[in-house]
Design an enzyme around this catalytic site. Structure first.
Site, PDB file in Angstrom:
ATOM      1  N   ASP A   1      34.694  42.863   0.280  1.00  0.00           N
ATOM      2  CA  ASP A   1      35.541  42.710   1.463  1.00  0.00           C
ATOM      3  C   ASP A   1      36.844  41.991   1.129  1.00  0.00           C
ATOM      4  O   ASP A   1      37.864  42.236   1.754  1.00  0.00           O
ATOM      5  CB  ASP A   1      34.785  41.917   2.539  1.00  0.00           C
ATOM      6  CG  ASP A   1      33.617  42.719   3.087  1.00  0.00           C
ATOM      7  OD1 ASP A   1      33.826  43.927   3.348  1.00  0.00           O
ATOM      8  OD2 ASP A   1      32.503  42.179   3.216  1.00  0.00           O
TER       9      ASP A   1
ATOM     10  N   LYS B   1      44.200  35.273 -19.285  1.00  0.00           N
ATOM     11  CA  LYS B   1      42.984  34.536 -18.925  1.00  0.00           C
ATOM     12  C   LYS B   1      43.341  33.139 -18.396  1.00  0.00           C
ATOM     13  O   LYS B   1      44.110  32.406 -19.044  1.00  0.00           O
ATOM     14  CB  LYS B   1      42.083  34.427 -20.164  1.00  0.00           C
ATOM     15  CG  LYS B   1      40.748  33.804 -19.839  1.00  0.00           C
ATOM     16  CD  LYS B   1      39.907  33.574 -21.079  1.00  0.00           C
ATOM     17  CE  LYS B   1      38.732  32.692 -20.709  1.00  0.00           C
ATOM     18  NZ  LYS B   1      38.048  32.169 -21.878  1.00  0.00           N
TER      19      LYS B   1
ATOM     20  N   LYS C   1      28.981  49.335  13.979  1.00  0.00           N
ATOM     21  CA  LYS C   1      29.799  49.738  12.816  1.00  0.00           C
ATOM     22  C   LYS C   1      30.128  51.218  12.869  1.00  0.00           C
ATOM     23  O   LYS C   1      31.231  51.639  12.521  1.00  0.00           O
ATOM     24  CB  LYS C   1      29.051  49.418  11.519  1.00  0.00           C
ATOM     25  CG  LYS C   1      29.254  47.976  11.155  1.00  0.00           C
ATOM     26  CD  LYS C   1      28.706  47.578   9.839  1.00  0.00           C
ATOM     27  CE  LYS C   1      28.887  46.057   9.744  1.00  0.00           C
ATOM     28  NZ  LYS C   1      28.040  45.440   8.773  1.00  0.00           N
TER      29      LYS C   1
ATOM     30  N   PHE D   1      26.983  53.191   5.467  1.00  0.00           N
ATOM     31  CA  PHE D   1      25.784  52.372   5.321  1.00  0.00           C
ATOM     32  C   PHE D   1      26.026  51.029   6.003  1.00  0.00           C
ATOM     33  O   PHE D   1      27.163  50.554   6.053  1.00  0.00           O
ATOM     34  CB  PHE D   1      25.460  52.159   3.830  1.00  0.00           C
ATOM     35  CG  PHE D   1      24.687  53.303   3.239  1.00  0.00           C
ATOM     36  CD1 PHE D   1      25.275  54.542   3.079  1.00  0.00           C
ATOM     37  CD2 PHE D   1      23.357  53.137   2.851  1.00  0.00           C
ATOM     38  CE1 PHE D   1      24.561  55.610   2.552  1.00  0.00           C
ATOM     39  CE2 PHE D   1      22.633  54.187   2.320  1.00  0.00           C
ATOM     40  CZ  PHE D   1      23.237  55.426   2.167  1.00  0.00           C
TER      41      PHE D   1
ATOM     42  N   LYS E   1      33.954  52.178  12.846  1.00  0.00           N
ATOM     43  CA  LYS E   1      34.484  52.841  11.644  1.00  0.00           C
ATOM     44  C   LYS E   1      34.468  54.356  11.791  1.00  0.00           C
ATOM     45  O   LYS E   1      34.650  55.071  10.800  1.00  0.00           O
ATOM     46  CB  LYS E   1      33.684  52.404  10.421  1.00  0.00           C
ATOM     47  CG  LYS E   1      33.726  50.893  10.184  1.00  0.00           C
ATOM     48  CD  LYS E   1      33.270  50.567   8.779  1.00  0.00           C
ATOM     49  CE  LYS E   1      33.229  49.063   8.562  1.00  0.00           C
ATOM     50  NZ  LYS E   1      33.222  48.717   7.150  1.00  0.00           N
TER      51      LYS E   1
ATOM     52  N   ASN F   1      29.573  41.865  -5.968  1.00  0.00           N
ATOM     53  CA  ASN F   1      28.342  41.650  -5.197  1.00  0.00           C
ATOM     54  C   ASN F   1      27.166  42.248  -5.959  1.00  0.00           C
ATOM     55  O   ASN F   1      27.340  42.827  -7.032  1.00  0.00           O
ATOM     56  CB  ASN F   1      28.476  42.242  -3.792  1.00  0.00           C
ATOM     57  CG  ASN F   1      28.785  43.718  -3.858  1.00  0.00           C
ATOM     58  OD1 ASN F   1      28.042  44.484  -4.459  1.00  0.00           O
ATOM     59  ND2 ASN F   1      29.902  44.131  -3.272  1.00  0.00           N
TER      60      ASN F   1
HETATM   61  O1  C5P Z   1      31.305  46.312   7.486  1.00  0.00           O
HETATM   62  P1  C5P Z   1      30.362  46.676   6.379  1.00  0.00           P
HETATM   63  O2  C5P Z   1      30.886  46.314   5.028  1.00  0.00           O
HETATM   64  O3  C5P Z   1      28.968  46.248   6.598  1.00  0.00           O
HETATM   65  O4  C5P Z   1      30.324  48.299   6.468  1.00  0.00           O
HETATM   66  C1  C5P Z   1      29.563  49.001   5.576  1.00  0.00           C
HETATM   67  C2  C5P Z   1      30.098  50.395   5.412  1.00  0.00           C
HETATM   68  O5  C5P Z   1      31.511  50.386   5.299  1.00  0.00           O
HETATM   69  C3  C5P Z   1      29.587  51.010   4.124  1.00  0.00           C
HETATM   70  O6  C5P Z   1      29.421  52.400   4.318  1.00  0.00           O
HETATM   71  C4  C5P Z   1      30.701  50.698   3.134  1.00  0.00           C
HETATM   72  O7  C5P Z   1      30.719  51.610   2.054  1.00  0.00           O
HETATM   73  C5  C5P Z   1      31.933  50.814   4.012  1.00  0.00           C
HETATM   74  N1  C5P Z   1      33.036  49.930   3.604  1.00  0.00           N
HETATM   75  C6  C5P Z   1      34.279  50.489   3.420  1.00  0.00           C
HETATM   76  N2  C5P Z   1      35.324  49.693   3.017  1.00  0.00           N
HETATM   77  C7  C5P Z   1      35.155  48.370   2.846  1.00  0.00           C
HETATM   78  C8  C5P Z   1      33.888  47.790   3.060  1.00  0.00           C
HETATM   79  C9  C5P Z   1      32.848  48.609   3.435  1.00  0.00           C
HETATM   80  O8  C5P Z   1      34.444  51.692   3.597  1.00  0.00           O
HETATM   81  N3  C5P Z   1      36.187  47.636   2.459  1.00  0.00           N
END
Ligand code: C5P
Length: 424
Positions: A300, A310, A362, A348, A366, A229
């Site tokens: 994600d 390759k 979130k 974040f 989380k 990304n």
């Molecule tokens: O769900 P989202 O990706 O928007 O959440 C963002 C937060 O979750 C950020 O703090 C990011 O570092 C964390 N994150 C994570 N593991 C992932 C994706 C995002 O800890 N696989």
């Protein structure tokens, strides 16, 4: 002696303890502990020869701060701005002070970290000499001592007793308790040094173990291709630099970015994939982190079956489907397994609609203590923009909404706001 005068309001008297190369360096470990117990804030600098007697790690653990051991920052953990270290201190203590260090201080030589810091800092200095009796009595040393005294340097000792060379004579460094007593005497009359703007920072972060993730992750399709990304890592790197400046012990876990690591990190862990980052976060939490700041943009999804060689476009034809699987959610799935009670988690959330509500969602999902929300489509914010705008929220709602500012300034303000909220 009462400890009055040592604690100035919320801020402590800051002592820069310089350890030079004598066997008495081992006593400076006790000295560090006694000073910290007495309420002083202590940072340590060591000459190369001092590190032969005692490991910098010992002082780092005892003082709770990275130890300055060289001018060049060749080792990550030593990459400190020495002038800033000198400016930070209210009082400089050299213990043990070898004949060589006394000579350099008297003549203004600055050829390694300790002599350079001595020349760079304008505040009071206390020295505790330690050396062989003949070296102490030598006219050269005595002349240097006289010069230093004339300049206002405070000298304590040496005392008489058993010397490492086998004789019983004058030259022994005073005991740590005696040096602490002399420091307390000096500290009582000490005026706090005016701190330059950049250094006038709260002490909340001093010695805190902070784990910061930054940047994107690269998810391998084959050895040469990856899914990623647009994260640049700037915010995470700015937070790491600012946390170091505010005295924290920072481990930065970084995905692939094009940035210079900040100086003074405890360690830099370079990772590629979300899986790697998850493992590094787990390790950092197990090592006792008190804060986790997840600013990384973890991918994600990751290719389910990365190819070992390759992939050839001839074999893929004119179109192909890439099978992707969910990466572990580090905050939701990895952190709970290692979560100590003291750990504070800052996540974040990048949102383009309904920013606050979605960020709070979130935070709950989380299990974050704080969430930093931002909207890249908002004016004065966004990818690649110089300025940025943030909101800091806890489960109780909005704590702070920033103006549009450069990320370095926002990083500083964010840490101050977190400290403020924690200190309420
Ligand atoms: O769900 P989202 O990706 O928007 O959440 C963002 C937060 O979750 C950020 O703090 C990011 O570092 C964390 N994150 C994570 N593991 C992932 C994706 C995002 O800890 N696989």
């Amino acid at each position: 002696m009462a400890d009055q005068g040592i604690v100035r309001g919320a801020a402590q008297v800051r002592i820069l303890l310089m350890v030079t190369g004598g066997i008495a360096a081992y006593k400076s470990c006790f000295l560090t502990r006694l000073l910290v117990q007495a309420g002083f804030s202590v940072k340590v600098a060591m000459t190369e020869s001092a590190t032969r007697f005692v490991s910098p790690m010992t002082f780092q653990v005892l003082s709770g701060h990275p130890v300055a051991t060289d001018l060049w920052g060749e080792d990550q953990s030593d990459a400190l701005d020495h002038i800033e270290y000198a400016r930070w201190s209210d009082l400089t203590v050299v213990a043990p002070a070898t004949a060589n260090t006394l000579a350099k201080a008297a003549t203004g030589i600055a050829d390694e970290i300790v002599s350079t810091l001595l020349l760079a800092q304008p505040g009071p200095v206390l020295m505790a000499p330690a050396m062989n009796d003949n070296m102490w009595r030598h006219p050269a040393t005595q002349a240097n001592v006289a010069t230093l005294r004339e300049r206002g340097v405070h000298l304590v000792g040496p005392g008489s007793g058993f010397l490492a060379c086998g004789t019983v004579d004058e030259g022994r460094m005073l005991e740590p308790e005696e040096i602490v007593a002399a420091i307390k005497d000096l500290a009582v009359g000490l005026e706090p040094r005016p701190q330059p703007e950049a250094l006038a920072i709260p002490t909340f972060w001093e010695g805190q173990q902070v784990l910061i993730t930054a940047g994107p992750t690269h998810e391998a399709i084959d050895p040469v291709r990856y899914v990623a990304n647009r994260s640049s890592g700037t915010m995470g790197y700015a937070l790491a630099a600012e946390a170091v400046a505010q005295g924290a012990m920072v481990t930065l876990i970084s995905g692939p970015v094009d940035l210079m690591p900040p100086r003074g990190l405890q360690s830099l862990v370079a990772v590629e994939s979300g899986q790697d980052m998850a493992a590094a976060v787990g390790q950092g939490l197990q090592a006792g982190a008190q804060w986790l700041i997840m600013s990384a943009a973890v991918a994600d999804f990751t290719p389910s079956n990365p190819a070992t060689g390759k992939l050839k476009k001839e074999d893929l034809g004119t179109g192909w489907q890439l099978d992707m699987s969910r990466n572990p959610d580090i905050l939701a799935e990895v952190v709970p397994a290692h979560r100590a009670e003291h750990l504070k988690v800052v996540g974040f959330a990048l949102e383009t609609e309904d920013v606050q509500a979605r960020a709070l969602g979130k935070l709950k999902a989380k299990n974050m203590d704080y969430v930093v929300a931002n909207n890249p489509t908002e004016a004065g914010s966004g990818f690649g923009a110089e300025n940025h705008r943030l909101q800091l929220l806890s489960s109780g709602g909005m704590i702070w909404a920033s103006e549009s500012r450069p990320k370095t300034e926002l990083a500083k303000q964010l840490l101050v706001e977190l400290a403020r909220h924690q200190s309420r």
